[in-house]
Design a protein around this motif. Sequence first.
Motif, PDB file in Angstrom:
ATOM      1  N   GLU A 189      -2.363  10.566   4.805  1.00 45.25           N
ATOM      2  CA  GLU A 189      -2.036   9.512   4.040  1.00 45.25           C
ATOM      3  C   GLU A 189      -0.960  10.062   2.978  1.00 45.25           C
ATOM      4  O   GLU A 189       0.098   9.254   2.801  1.00 45.25           O
ATOM      5  CB  GLU A 189      -3.404   9.345   3.036  1.00 45.25           C
ATOM      6  CG  GLU A 189      -4.449   8.349   4.056  1.00 45.25           C
ATOM      7  CD  GLU A 189      -5.796   8.047   3.030  1.00 45.25           C
ATOM      8  OE1 GLU A 189      -5.929   8.213   2.160  1.00 45.25           O
ATOM      9  OE2 GLU A 189      -6.159   7.081   3.947  1.00 45.25           O
ATOM     10  N   ALA A 190      -0.798  11.342   2.558  1.00 44.81           N
ATOM     11  CA  ALA A 190      -0.013  11.823   1.765  1.00 44.81           C
ATOM     12  C   ALA A 190       1.240  11.778   2.455  1.00 44.81           C
ATOM     13  O   ALA A 190       2.432  11.260   1.977  1.00 44.81           O
ATOM     14  CB  ALA A 190      -0.337  13.028   1.120  1.00 44.81           C
ATOM     15  N   ALA A 191       1.273  12.036   3.639  1.00 43.68           N
ATOM     16  CA  ALA A 191       2.503  11.837   4.512  1.00 43.68           C
ATOM     17  C   ALA A 191       3.175  10.893   4.659  1.00 43.68           C
ATOM     18  O   ALA A 191       4.367  10.443   4.551  1.00 43.68           O
ATOM     19  CB  ALA A 191       2.283  12.593   5.936  1.00 43.68           C
ATOM     20  N   LYS A 192       2.344   9.635   4.795  1.00 42.92           N
ATOM     21  CA  LYS A 192       2.703   8.369   4.832  1.00 42.92           C
ATOM     22  C   LYS A 192       3.345   7.856   3.733  1.00 42.92           C
ATOM     23  O   LYS A 192       4.426   7.239   3.774  1.00 42.92           O
ATOM     24  CB  LYS A 192       1.469   7.390   5.141  1.00 42.92           C
ATOM     25  CG  LYS A 192       1.047   7.434   6.389  1.00 42.92           C
ATOM     26  CD  LYS A 192       0.027   6.261   6.763  1.00 42.92           C
ATOM     27  CE  LYS A 192      -1.095   6.631   7.901  1.00 42.92           C
ATOM     28  NZ  LYS A 192      -2.119   5.949   7.988  1.00 42.92           N
ATOM     29  N   VAL A 193       2.639   8.264   2.455  1.00 45.49           N
ATOM     30  CA  VAL A 193       3.278   7.784   1.096  1.00 45.49           C
ATOM     31  C   VAL A 193       4.691   8.649   0.853  1.00 45.49           C
ATOM     32  O   VAL A 193       5.365   8.155   0.493  1.00 45.49           O
ATOM     33  CB  VAL A 193       2.290   7.966   0.065  1.00 45.49           C
ATOM     34  CG1 VAL A 193       2.943   7.953  -1.138  1.00 45.49           C
ATOM     35  CG2 VAL A 193       1.074   7.305   0.202  1.00 45.49           C
ATOM     36  N   ASP A 194       4.657   9.789   1.305  1.00 39.96           N
ATOM     37  CA  ASP A 194       6.077  10.637   1.336  1.00 39.96           C
ATOM     38  C   ASP A 194       7.235  10.142   2.201  1.00 39.96           C
ATOM     39  O   ASP A 194       7.917  10.798   2.007  1.00 39.96           O
ATOM     40  CB  ASP A 194       5.475  12.010   1.568  1.00 39.96           C
ATOM     41  CG  ASP A 194       5.015  12.767   0.304  1.00 39.96           C
ATOM     42  OD1 ASP A 194       5.211  12.181  -0.885  1.00 39.96           O
ATOM     43  OD2 ASP A 194       4.840  14.053   0.520  1.00 39.96           O
ATOM     44  N   GLY A 195       6.668   9.054   2.835  1.00 42.47           N
ATOM     45  CA  GLY A 195       7.912   8.675   3.655  1.00 42.47           C
ATOM     46  C   GLY A 195       7.765   8.852   5.265  1.00 42.47           C
ATOM     47  O   GLY A 195       8.846   8.704   5.766  1.00 42.47           O
ATOM     48  N   CYS A 196       6.977   9.313   5.823  1.00 38.36           N
ATOM     49  CA  CYS A 196       7.021   9.717   6.961  1.00 38.36           C
ATOM     50  C   CYS A 196       6.810   8.835   7.830  1.00 38.36           C
ATOM     51  O   CYS A 196       5.886   7.831   7.847  1.00 38.36           O
ATOM     52  CB  CYS A 196       5.764  10.802   7.403  1.00 38.36           C
ATOM     53  SG  CYS A 196       6.198  12.611   6.664  1.00 38.36           S
TER      54      CYS A 196
END
Lengths: 297, 364
Positions: A189-196
């Motif tokens: 989820e962090a990666a999704k938020v980080d723009g991935c």
Amino acid sequence: MRRRIPEWFVLLLPAFIVIAAVVLIPLIFSLYSSFTPYKLTRPSTLWRWIGTANYEKILTDVKFWSAFGRTILFLTIALNVELLLGLLIALMVNKVTWGQRTLRTILMFPMMFSPILVGFQFKFIFNDNIGLVNNALQSLGVSNAALPWLVDGNLAMFSIIFAEVWMSTSVFAILILAGLFAIPQDPLEAAKVDGCTPWQTFRHITLPFLMPFIFIAMTIRSLDVARAYDIVQIMTGGGPAGRTELLWTLMSRTGYVDARMGLANAMGYVSILLSIAFTVYFFKKLSAARAELGMGG
Amino acid sequence: MTEVTLSNVVKRYGKQQAVHGIDLDIQDGEFLVLVGPSGCGKSTTLRMIAGLEDISDGEISIGNRVVNDLPPRERNISMVFQNYALYPHMTVRENLGFTLQIAKQPEAQITRAVNEAAGILGLDELMDRKPAELSGGQRQRVAMGRAIVRQPDVFLFDEPLSNLDAKLRTQMRVEIKKLHQRVGNTIIYVTHDQVEAMTLADRIVLMRDGHIVQVGTPLELFNTPVNTFAATFIGSPPMNLADGVVSDAGTIVLRDSLTIPVPKSARAHVKPGQKVQLGFRADNLMPVGHAVEEKGELVDLELTVALTEPLGTETLLFADLAGLEVQAKMLNPRPVQPGEKLAFHLMLDKTHVFDAASGVALRG
Ligand SMILES: Nc1ncnc2c1ncn2[C@@H]1O[C@H](COP(=O)(O)OP(=O)(O)OP(=O)(O)O)[C@@H](O)[C@H]1O
Ligand SMILES: [Mg+2]
């Protein structure tokens, strides 16, 4: 007072005896016999010591080394194809929300068949006269001639690899699926938020998490494939003209058909080196992947 | 600029509804805290804003752009998770720079942004460690650093401090507030800790069971709670609530026939015979001679003290009010023995009246 045998020894004794009987003695016996010209048909040859003659013979034996090389090729292609397909299947099954349990069970079916039956099945499927493949190709008008699937050297190798992949891809799929289940959701989820994008998330987060599982699967499967025998024996018997001969079909032919057990055992010990090399390699990779994730060792 | 607007936002999990139509207008640069007990839908609401959870109904917009159908990466937000959610296979430096790496920023700019964030949060020494080699507080800092590096329009925090020990929590609270003052971005912050809500928020949104109970500044929620839930959730110790009935004479009769006049603010809103709850905080019930300067209407009470909790500058007294245990506060404390009878003043102007059946505050 009589000295008593220590209790721990008494308790472990049955285990020692069993291990000696099923592992140690055959191991020592086979190692010994690889230094003799032992022929099954002439038991007395077991007592003639010929030193490393068998090993020297193997070193210059073209047949052995081409089987050795073919086994490595077989291993490399089969493992990589199985890995890719298994990964793909696992990723797709992981996305399924409805009926996933059933799907996972179905996934295991190929593993439930005896390899010999799989061999027979594919021998039929690839048969050049009555096989399903040629039938289908001809009905669809793709090809008029009957393709010699199990007779042509390259096609036969392809057919065997195909059968092997069909049978064992699910091992990869299941192990990788287990890996996918074990991935913590937070970093994803962090990666999704980080723009991935989904691909970037897979590439940078999911894949590193899966690597230990992939290497475990690789280790297990490399040992398995390196001793491939049943499918090959059934489908082509190592033919045509030795073009699909792998280490284990060669060994069994040498040992049981030609009855030269001493030589076959020597081949066995040389080819074990192959398995050991693969195991060590994948275990190194596994440790590295785990250390990368901060899981230690 | 970056206002965040929620209109009639609903979240359903199957048949069960977790968030029941929330309306919120969050100003640009505001520090908004969502607070409420466990399971009230705070995280769900935040995750819908982040795009990690589908919106079942209603509309969310960030900076005048409806984001319902945008994936998280296109919402220009960053989020700090309760469990830090660091990437375990990357060093601190890589964790911080990951978002810019993904955005294909030039290397020099990434280095600059990462170093700046590391400076703000004091991470310089830790840059080459993996998350497994950090303490909880350090991990939390890296998680915040990662959010800063992204330079988002909106920061989202989901209980970022709840895994830290009390001391560290206080310290990090101050750091978060400083961070907000420094960057000035809109922040939406979820917590179940009312102290965090009070100390950090420009505005608090108090939630219960997927509904908004009250929205207001910390002082508004503290001074004028809309119902007994807000009254007991905000403030420590929680507000004392005493059951009573309004009499014809304009008083509230508590148990044991103890009568207390109806506070001025509530007089027009109660009718005789109505069952009510009288609410007052410990700060508004103080022993005579040990109180802050006493203003307004006072009620004399003589109560027996059952237990004391000395806190240094003040002592909490657990006293018996008509069979109900209430908490009172004693300033400039002197030792008090259990069982001792003391004269108290109840500050009537600071006392609230709630309808007993609905819990709603009665005031004008
Ligand atoms: N994936 C899910 N499936 C079904 N119900 C869910 C799911 N996630 C949350 N819920 C329900 O939604 C409600 C709100 O959950 P939410 O996580 O938003 O609570 P919260 O206010 O963040 O609580 P906490 O303080 O414990 O984190 C809860 O009743 C919870 O059971
Ligand atoms: Mg939560």
